[in-house]
Motif scaffolding. Structure first.
Motif, PDB file in Angstrom:
ATOM      1  N   UNK A  53      -1.745   2.463 105.983  1.00 11.20           N
ATOM      2  CA  UNK A  53      -1.487   1.078 105.609  1.00 11.20           C
ATOM      3  C   UNK A  53      -1.795   0.120 106.747  1.00 11.20           C
ATOM      4  N   UNK A  54      -1.953  -1.154 106.389  1.00 14.99           N
ATOM      5  CA  UNK A  54      -2.223  -2.173 107.399  1.00 14.99           C
ATOM      6  C   UNK A  54      -1.108  -2.262 108.442  1.00 14.99           C
ATOM      7  N   UNK A  55       0.143  -2.075 107.990  1.00 13.91           N
ATOM      8  CA  UNK A  55       1.267  -2.177 108.922  1.00 13.91           C
ATOM      9  C   UNK A  55       1.150  -1.125 110.025  1.00 13.91           C
ATOM     10  N   UNK A  56       0.692   0.071 109.658  1.00 17.48           N
ATOM     11  CA  UNK A  56       0.517   1.128 110.661  1.00 17.48           C
ATOM     12  C   UNK A  56      -0.585   0.754 111.641  1.00 17.48           C
ATOM     13  N   UNK A  57      -1.675   0.198 111.119  1.00 18.85           N
ATOM     14  CA  UNK A  57      -2.774  -0.243 111.992  1.00 18.85           C
ATOM     15  C   UNK A  57      -2.274  -1.261 113.006  1.00 18.85           C
ATOM     16  N   UNK A  58      -1.565  -2.291 112.534  1.00 24.63           N
ATOM     17  CA  UNK A  58      -1.137  -3.362 113.437  1.00 24.63           C
ATOM     18  C   UNK A  58      -0.012  -2.925 114.372  1.00 24.63           C
ATOM     19  N   UNK A  59       0.717  -1.893 113.978  1.00 23.86           N
ATOM     20  CA  UNK A  59       1.733  -1.359 114.887  1.00 23.86           C
ATOM     21  C   UNK A  59       1.066  -0.706 116.104  1.00 23.86           C
ATOM     22  N   UNK A  60      -0.042  -0.013 115.872  1.00 18.85           N
ATOM     23  CA  UNK A  60      -0.754   0.645 116.974  1.00 18.85           C
ATOM     24  C   UNK A  60      -1.690  -0.313 117.712  1.00 18.85           C
ATOM     25  N   UNK A  61      -2.364  -1.181 116.961  1.00 21.13           N
ATOM     26  CA  UNK A  61      -3.354  -2.086 117.540  1.00 21.13           C
ATOM     27  C   UNK A  61      -3.088  -3.500 117.001  1.00 21.13           C
ATOM     28  N   UNK A  62      -2.232  -4.253 117.688  1.00 21.33           N
ATOM     29  CA  UNK A  62      -1.812  -5.563 117.162  1.00 21.33           C
ATOM     30  C   UNK A  62      -2.952  -6.554 116.936  1.00 21.33           C
ATOM     31  N   UNK A  63      -4.035  -6.434 117.710  1.00 14.52           N
ATOM     32  CA  UNK A  63      -5.160  -7.361 117.552  1.00 14.52           C
ATOM     33  C   UNK A  63      -6.464  -6.581 117.457  1.00 14.52           C
ATOM     34  N   UNK A  64      -7.501  -7.253 116.980  1.00  5.22           N
ATOM     35  CA  UNK A  64      -8.837  -6.646 116.949  1.00  5.22           C
ATOM     36  C   UNK A  64      -9.261  -6.239 118.367  1.00  5.22           C
ATOM     37  N   UNK A  65      -8.932  -7.100 119.346  1.00  2.00           N
ATOM     38  CA  UNK A  65      -9.283  -6.790 120.731  1.00  2.00           C
ATOM     39  C   UNK A  65      -8.665  -5.492 121.199  1.00  2.00           C
ATOM     40  N   UNK A  66      -7.420  -5.232 120.829  1.00  2.40           N
ATOM     41  CA  UNK A  66      -6.759  -3.982 121.222  1.00  2.40           C
ATOM     42  C   UNK A  66      -7.491  -2.774 120.638  1.00  2.40           C
ATOM     43  N   UNK A  67      -7.911  -2.888 119.390  1.00  2.00           N
ATOM     44  CA  UNK A  67      -8.626  -1.786 118.744  1.00  2.00           C
ATOM     45  C   UNK A  67      -9.999  -1.583 119.379  1.00  2.00           C
ATOM     46  N   UNK A  68     -10.700  -2.678 119.652  1.00  2.00           N
ATOM     47  CA  UNK A  68     -12.019  -2.570 120.287  1.00  2.00           C
ATOM     48  C   UNK A  68     -11.920  -1.892 121.649  1.00  2.00           C
ATOM     49  N   UNK A  69     -10.930  -2.300 122.437  1.00  2.00           N
ATOM     50  CA  UNK A  69     -10.736  -1.704 123.762  1.00  2.00           C
ATOM     51  C   UNK A  69     -10.449  -0.211 123.634  1.00  2.00           C
ATOM     52  N   UNK A  70      -9.574   0.159 122.699  1.00  2.00           N
ATOM     53  CA  UNK A  70      -9.220   1.570 122.523  1.00  2.00           C
ATOM     54  C   UNK A  70     -10.430   2.397 122.105  1.00  2.00           C
ATOM     55  N   UNK A  71     -11.236   1.859 121.195  1.00  2.00           N
ATOM     56  CA  UNK A  71     -12.415   2.595 120.732  1.00  2.00           C
ATOM     57  C   UNK A  71     -13.425   2.757 121.853  1.00  2.00           C
ATOM     58  N   UNK A  72     -13.697   1.679 122.591  1.00  2.00           N
ATOM     59  CA  UNK A  72     -14.697   1.781 123.656  1.00  2.00           C
ATOM     60  C   UNK A  72     -14.201   2.689 124.783  1.00  2.00           C
ATOM     61  N   UNK A  73     -12.911   2.601 125.110  1.00  2.00           N
ATOM     62  CA  UNK A  73     -12.347   3.483 126.134  1.00  2.00           C
ATOM     63  C   UNK A  73     -12.492   4.936 125.721  1.00  2.00           C
ATOM     64  N   UNK A  74     -12.297   5.225 124.441  1.00  2.00           N
ATOM     65  CA  UNK A  74     -12.446   6.594 123.943  1.00  2.00           C
ATOM     66  C   UNK A  74     -13.901   7.052 124.031  1.00  2.00           C
ATOM     67  N   UNK A  75     -14.836   6.150 123.753  1.00  2.00           N
ATOM     68  CA  UNK A  75     -16.264   6.481 123.857  1.00  2.00           C
ATOM     69  C   UNK A  75     -16.632   6.819 125.302  1.00  2.00           C
ATOM     70  N   UNK A  76     -16.141   6.037 126.248  1.00  2.00           N
ATOM     71  CA  UNK A  76     -16.433   6.276 127.665  1.00  2.00           C
ATOM     72  C   UNK A  76     -15.812   7.595 128.113  1.00  2.00           C
ATOM     73  N   UNK A  77     -14.570   7.838 127.714  1.00  2.00           N
ATOM     74  CA  UNK A  77     -13.893   9.088 128.097  1.00  2.00           C
ATOM     75  C   UNK A  77     -14.643  10.296 127.543  1.00  2.00           C
ATOM     76  N   UNK A  78     -15.108  10.199 126.305  1.00  2.00           N
ATOM     77  CA  UNK A  78     -15.849  11.298 125.697  1.00  2.00           C
ATOM     78  C   UNK A  78     -17.164  11.544 126.441  1.00  2.00           C
ATOM     79  N   UNK A  79     -17.842  10.472 126.810  1.00  2.00           N
ATOM     80  CA  UNK A  79     -19.094  10.593 127.569  1.00  2.00           C
ATOM     81  C   UNK A  79     -18.849  11.299 128.903  1.00  2.00           C
ATOM     82  N   UNK A  80     -17.811  10.902 129.605  1.00  2.00           N
ATOM     83  CA  UNK A  80     -17.526  11.501 130.914  1.00  2.00           C
ATOM     84  C   UNK A  80     -17.028  12.936 130.792  1.00  2.00           C
ATOM     85  N   UNK A  81     -16.219  13.221 129.772  1.00  2.00           N
ATOM     86  CA  UNK A  81     -15.744  14.598 129.566  1.00  2.00           C
ATOM     87  C   UNK A  81     -16.905  15.554 129.312  1.00  2.00           C
TER      88      UNK A  81
END
Length: 198
Positions: A53-81
């Motif tokens: 649900x949307x409520x779960x999304x916003x609980x973890x990532x309150x803003x679009x910026x938070x989600x973008x940062x989390x996704x890009x950080x995960x991409x970088x971590x995966x590349x380095x791993x």
């Protein structure tokens, strides 16, 4: 305190496990959707793709910026791993170029996501990008040192030069495959000159 209906409270550990699982589902859905439609995709669609649900999304990532940062950080971590697995499977020179192949595709295809992440406040943007660039630079340095020690690349090849050239190719390439082709051409310039036969 009594609980209505006689249902037992969910243990804290189970709640934490559920929360971690939900965050992973949301990240996975966001990565797929950003790859398919770009970082401007509707957040409701991310929640729907994750089966949450949307409520779960916003609980973890309150803003679009938070989600973008989390996704890009995960991409970088995966590349380095991925570098560790490459060094286990390949000789040092091949491991370096296999990782650079992943790196050049990352830069070529994640450009829109990286630019979207920079829309946050300047201080946050600088701190995040310094951290991500530091991770990628450290990974490249380890791989380059191994390749240099094995005689697979020129002795005078510095990590800053290497990443600047590869990033330049990635940012001017038409797509990931074109970036790979440019890297293949550059590889000959990175390799040590042939020793004269005696």
């Amino acid at each position: 305190m009594a609980h209505g209906g006689g249902s037992a409270p969910v243990p804290r550990r189970a709640r934490r496990a559920d929360a971690a699982r939900n965050a992973e589902l949301l990240l996975s859905a966001a990565k797929d959707l950003f790859g398919e439609h770009g970082p401007e995709v509707a957040l409701d669609e991310v929640a729907r793709r994750a089966g949450l649900g949307n409520a779960t999304l916003y609980r973890h990532f309150p803003t679009r910026g938070d989600l973008l940062v989390a996704v890009y950080a995960d991409e970088v971590a995966e590349l380095c791993r991925g570098a560790a697995a490459l060094t286990d499977r390949h000789p040092p020179g091949d491991a370096l170029f296999a990782w650079l192949d992943d790196f050049v595709v990352h830069v070529a295809t994640k450009r829109a996501l990286a630019l979207a992440v920079t829309e946050g406040p300047d201080e946050r943007r600088t701190e995040l990008f310094e951290r991500w660039h530091g991770s990628m630079r450290s990974t490249a340095e380890v791989l380059l040192s191994g390749a240099r020690a094995a005689g697979a690349v020129r002795d005078d090849l510095a990590v800053g030069d290497l990443l600047a050239l590869v990033s330049g190719a990635a940012m001017t390439a038409a797509d990931g495959e074109h970036a790979r082709r440019l890297l293949g051409i550059m590889r000959h310039g990175f390799e040590p000159p042939a020793r004269p036969s005696v």
